[in-house]
Design a protein around this motif. Sequence first.
Motif, PDB file in Angstrom:
ATOM      1  N   LEU A 180      98.698  11.216  77.983  1.00  0.00           N
ATOM      2  CA  LEU A 180      97.773  10.976  76.879  1.00  0.00           C
ATOM      3  C   LEU A 180      96.986  12.251  76.675  1.00  0.00           C
ATOM      4  N   GLY A 181      96.562  12.504  75.461  1.00  0.00           N
ATOM      5  CA  GLY A 181      95.783  13.700  75.226  1.00  0.00           C
ATOM      6  C   GLY A 181      95.186  13.725  73.838  1.00  0.00           C
ATOM      7  N   PHE A 182      94.679  14.867  73.501  1.00  0.00           N
ATOM      8  CA  PHE A 182      94.165  15.104  72.162  1.00  0.00           C
ATOM      9  C   PHE A 182      94.508  16.537  71.791  1.00  0.00           C
ATOM     10  N   GLU A 183      94.620  16.790  70.495  1.00  0.00           N
ATOM     11  CA  GLU A 183      94.904  18.148  70.047  1.00  0.00           C
ATOM     12  C   GLU A 183      94.266  18.399  68.688  1.00  0.00           C
ATOM     13  N   TYR A 190      92.984  12.350  62.240  1.00  0.00           N
ATOM     14  CA  TYR A 190      92.332  12.567  60.957  1.00  0.00           C
ATOM     15  C   TYR A 190      92.580  14.016  60.542  1.00  0.00           C
ATOM     16  N   VAL A 191      92.888  14.229  59.257  1.00  0.00           N
ATOM     17  CA  VAL A 191      93.201  15.575  58.782  1.00  0.00           C
ATOM     18  C   VAL A 191      92.500  15.848  57.450  1.00  0.00           C
ATOM     19  N   ALA A 192      92.077  17.081  57.278  1.00  0.00           N
ATOM     20  CA  ALA A 192      91.539  17.558  55.993  1.00  0.00           C
ATOM     21  C   ALA A 192      92.529  18.584  55.453  1.00  0.00           C
ATOM     22  N   TRP A 193      92.788  18.537  54.136  1.00  0.00           N
ATOM     23  CA  TRP A 193      93.725  19.475  53.544  1.00  0.00           C
ATOM     24  C   TRP A 193      93.163  20.026  52.239  1.00  0.00           C
ATOM     25  N   ASP A 194      93.654  21.196  51.879  1.00  0.00           N
ATOM     26  CA  ASP A 194      93.232  21.882  50.668  1.00  0.00           C
ATOM     27  C   ASP A 194      94.473  22.499  50.032  1.00  0.00           C
ATOM     28  N   THR A 242      95.617  23.007  56.245  1.00  0.00           N
ATOM     29  CA  THR A 242      95.228  21.753  56.892  1.00  0.00           C
ATOM     30  C   THR A 242      94.464  22.035  58.180  1.00  0.00           C
ATOM     31  N   VAL A 243      93.541  21.135  58.509  1.00  0.00           N
ATOM     32  CA  VAL A 243      92.834  21.133  59.786  1.00  0.00           C
ATOM     33  C   VAL A 243      92.769  19.682  60.229  1.00  0.00           C
ATOM     34  N   GLY A 244      93.246  19.388  61.447  1.00  0.00           N
ATOM     35  CA  GLY A 244      93.266  18.005  61.897  1.00  0.00           C
ATOM     36  C   GLY A 244      92.970  17.857  63.369  1.00  0.00           C
ATOM     37  N   GLY A 245      92.590  16.655  63.743  1.00  0.00           N
ATOM     38  CA  GLY A 245      92.373  16.290  65.131  1.00  0.00           C
ATOM     39  C   GLY A 245      93.143  15.013  65.421  1.00  0.00           C
ATOM     40  N   LEU A 287      96.384  29.679  39.445  1.00  0.00           N
ATOM     41  CA  LEU A 287      95.366  29.820  38.404  1.00  0.00           C
ATOM     42  C   LEU A 287      94.027  29.193  38.777  1.00  0.00           C
ATOM     43  N   GLY A 288      93.821  28.909  40.055  1.00  0.00           N
ATOM     44  CA  GLY A 288      92.532  28.440  40.512  1.00  0.00           C
ATOM     45  C   GLY A 288      92.373  26.935  40.576  1.00  0.00           C
ATOM     46  N   GLU A 289      93.336  26.177  40.088  1.00  0.00           N
ATOM     47  CA  GLU A 289      93.246  24.726  40.187  1.00  0.00           C
ATOM     48  C   GLU A 289      93.475  24.339  41.645  1.00  0.00           C
ATOM     49  N   SER A 290      92.619  23.471  42.177  1.00  0.00           N
ATOM     50  CA  SER A 290      92.786  23.075  43.572  1.00  0.00           C
ATOM     51  C   SER A 290      92.450  21.601  43.753  1.00  0.00           C
ATOM     52  N   ASP A 291      92.889  21.079  44.866  1.00  0.00           N
ATOM     53  CA  ASP A 291      92.635  19.696  45.222  1.00  0.00           C
ATOM     54  C   ASP A 291      92.449  19.658  46.729  1.00  0.00           C
ATOM     55  N   ASP A 292      91.526  18.850  47.207  1.00  0.00           N
ATOM     56  CA  ASP A 292      91.360  18.695  48.643  1.00  0.00           C
ATOM     57  C   ASP A 292      90.981  17.258  48.946  1.00  0.00           C
ATOM     58  N   ASP A 293      91.216  16.869  50.186  1.00  0.00           N
ATOM     59  CA  ASP A 293      90.928  15.511  50.598  1.00  0.00           C
ATOM     60  C   ASP A 293      90.990  15.464  52.112  1.00  0.00           C
ATOM     61  N   SER A 294      90.622  14.345  52.674  1.00  0.00           N
ATOM     62  CA  SER A 294      90.779  14.094  54.107  1.00  0.00           C
ATOM     63  C   SER A 294      91.160  12.636  54.276  1.00  0.00           C
ATOM     64  N   SER A 295      91.949  12.369  55.299  1.00  0.00           N
ATOM     65  CA  SER A 295      92.427  11.003  55.495  1.00  0.00           C
ATOM     66  C   SER A 295      92.995  10.834  56.892  1.00  0.00           C
ATOM     67  N   ALA A 296      93.298   9.576  57.223  1.00  0.00           N
ATOM     68  CA  ALA A 296      93.994   9.286  58.471  1.00  0.00           C
ATOM     69  C   ALA A 296      95.382   9.915  58.396  1.00  0.00           C
ATOM     70  N   SER A 297      95.894  10.330  59.538  1.00  0.00           N
ATOM     71  CA  SER A 297      97.190  10.990  59.608  1.00  0.00           C
ATOM     72  C   SER A 297      97.911  10.513  60.866  1.00  0.00           C
ATOM     73  N   TYR A 298      99.233  10.522  60.826  1.00  0.00           N
ATOM     74  CA  TYR A 298     100.011  10.146  62.003  1.00  0.00           C
ATOM     75  C   TYR A 298     101.283  10.970  62.060  1.00  0.00           C
ATOM     76  N   GLY A 299     101.877  11.010  63.244  1.00  0.00           N
ATOM     77  CA  GLY A 299     103.108  11.771  63.400  1.00  0.00           C
ATOM     78  C   GLY A 299     103.976  11.225  64.509  1.00  0.00           C
ATOM     79  N   LEU A 300     105.267  11.488  64.399  1.00  0.00           N
ATOM     80  CA  LEU A 300     106.255  11.120  65.407  1.00  0.00           C
ATOM     81  C   LEU A 300     107.131  12.336  65.676  1.00  0.00           C
ATOM     82  N   GLY A 301     107.533  12.503  66.927  1.00  0.00           N
ATOM     83  CA  GLY A 301     108.353  13.661  67.235  1.00  0.00           C
ATOM     84  C   GLY A 301     109.270  13.445  68.416  1.00  0.00           C
TER      85      GLY A 301
END
Length: 162
Positions: free
Chosen positions: A64-67, A109-113, A88-91, A118-132
Amino acid sequence: MRSRIQIISWLAFAVLLISTQSHAEGLTFGAKVGPMQLDVSDTEDPTNAGVTIGYEFGIGLGDLGFEGEFTTTVKDGKIGSENLKIDTVGGYATYRSPGFIYLKGRAGYVAWDAAQTLGESDDDSSASYGLGLGLSLKVVKFELEYTRIDDQIDFISLGILF
């Protein structure tokens, strides 16, 4: 939108942290690269590279861990004729099964941008999951991983972990 200078500063700090703390028990660090796959029509996916820093606790039935993870675009994608970059930046809380070949799961949880030329951008943050799926060679691990960043963004990565 975060400036590239802030991102480079954060990355430099992460490398410094890795180099000064790499001998602590349970501490892990690594790098990964892969496409940020967008569920948007008329797009070419950007390629991102990133760093991870974490800590693992052996529990007998795996680890078990965190990253923490940071990724940035190293090859621009396209939306129509405009270039696209995603940062992206996530924990995450993580689990790795025991064995030479192992399974990995993570949730967090991850934040993305996302920014276009031409300068148009979008950002948000949300729950995130992964499998590997991973391959452990004792001092180094190789991982192929799928991470759901957002409803329209998935990250498929190949990474190395120390």
